[in-house]
Design an enzyme around this catalytic site. Sequence first.
Site, PDB file in Angstrom:
ATOM      1  CE1 TYR A  24      -3.744  -2.386   0.230  1.00 46.06           C
ATOM      2  CE2 TYR A  24      -2.686  -3.255   2.210  1.00 46.06           C
ATOM      3  CZ  TYR A  24      -3.642  -3.358   1.226  1.00 46.06           C
ATOM      4  OH  TYR A  24      -4.506  -4.426   1.209  1.00 46.06           O
ATOM      5  CG  ASN A  75      -9.934   1.745  -0.996  1.00 44.55           C
ATOM      6  OD1 ASN A  75     -10.431   0.615  -0.976  1.00 44.55           O
ATOM      7  ND2 ASN A  75      -8.626   1.954  -0.960  1.00 44.55           N
ATOM      8  CG  ASP A  88     -28.583  -3.768  -1.967  1.00 39.77           C
ATOM      9  OD1 ASP A  88     -28.418  -4.042  -3.165  1.00 39.77           O
ATOM     10  OD2 ASP A  88     -28.959  -4.606  -1.126  1.00 39.77           O
ATOM     11  CG  HIS A 101      -9.788  -1.577  -5.137  1.00 40.79           C
ATOM     12  ND1 HIS A 101     -10.323  -1.860  -3.902  1.00 40.79           N
ATOM     13  CD2 HIS A 101     -10.800  -1.686  -6.033  1.00 40.79           C
ATOM     14  CE1 HIS A 101     -11.597  -2.141  -4.052  1.00 40.79           C
ATOM     15  NE2 HIS A 101     -11.921  -2.038  -5.328  1.00 40.79           N
ATOM     16  CB  ILE A 102      -4.050   1.481  -2.634  1.00 47.35           C
ATOM     17  CG1 ILE A 102      -4.842   2.634  -1.993  1.00 47.35           C
ATOM     18  CG2 ILE A 102      -2.552   1.780  -2.653  1.00 47.35           C
ATOM     19  CD1 ILE A 102      -4.650   2.754  -0.482  1.00 47.35           C
ATOM     20  CB  SER A 103      -3.137  -3.348  -3.912  1.00 44.18           C
ATOM     21  OG  SER A 103      -4.416  -3.838  -3.541  1.00 44.18           O
ATOM     22  NE  ARG A 112      -6.260  -9.280  -0.761  1.00 49.17           N
ATOM     23  CZ  ARG A 112      -6.561  -8.891   0.487  1.00 49.17           C
ATOM     24  NH1 ARG A 112      -7.495  -7.991   0.702  1.00 49.17           N
ATOM     25  NH2 ARG A 112      -5.908  -9.400   1.514  1.00 49.17           N
TER      26      ARG A 112
END
Length: 149
Positions: A24, A75, A88, A101-103, A112
Amino acid sequence: MKTTIFILNGCNLNLLGAREPHIYGHETLADVEAECRRVAAKFNLDVQFRQTNAESQLIDWIHEARESAAGIVINPAGWTSTSIALLDALKTFDGPIMEVHISNIHQREVFRHYSYISLAATGVICGCGTQGYSLAIQRLGYLLAGANS
Ligand code: CA2
């Protein structure tokens, strides 16, 4: 005309910069917030930047965004692959939603790879490090300028 964007961060992201820097990076969430404010100002957008470890709190903020936000950057962290409730809630929001998403979640464990959130997202950015937040704001700035012209 709404000029506020909500930048919402899910569970454990308060630990950004403190652990797993190989995944990260070294920036803290406070660093990310400062950069988000800098980029958003270029588009004359005000920022509500928030983080929570409680899923219900995140859902309440999305409901709040329905009233006061032009767009959302989110995120969802660990709730990405688990939360139909978050999906929802996001589906009730009328403006653009950028999922960040950082990664690169597709380069990581299979669990994931699937995102419920992507079903509601206008766009998705992953694997660009914390710069992904700035890219997402730029995209919102572009989309909102078009919507308001
Ligand atoms: O890459 C991302 O931004 C993620 O959304 C981060 C989540 C993970 O569950 C997603 O699959 C991908 C994890 C956030 C936890 O944040 C930490 C930050 C530093 C140290 C430990 C956890």
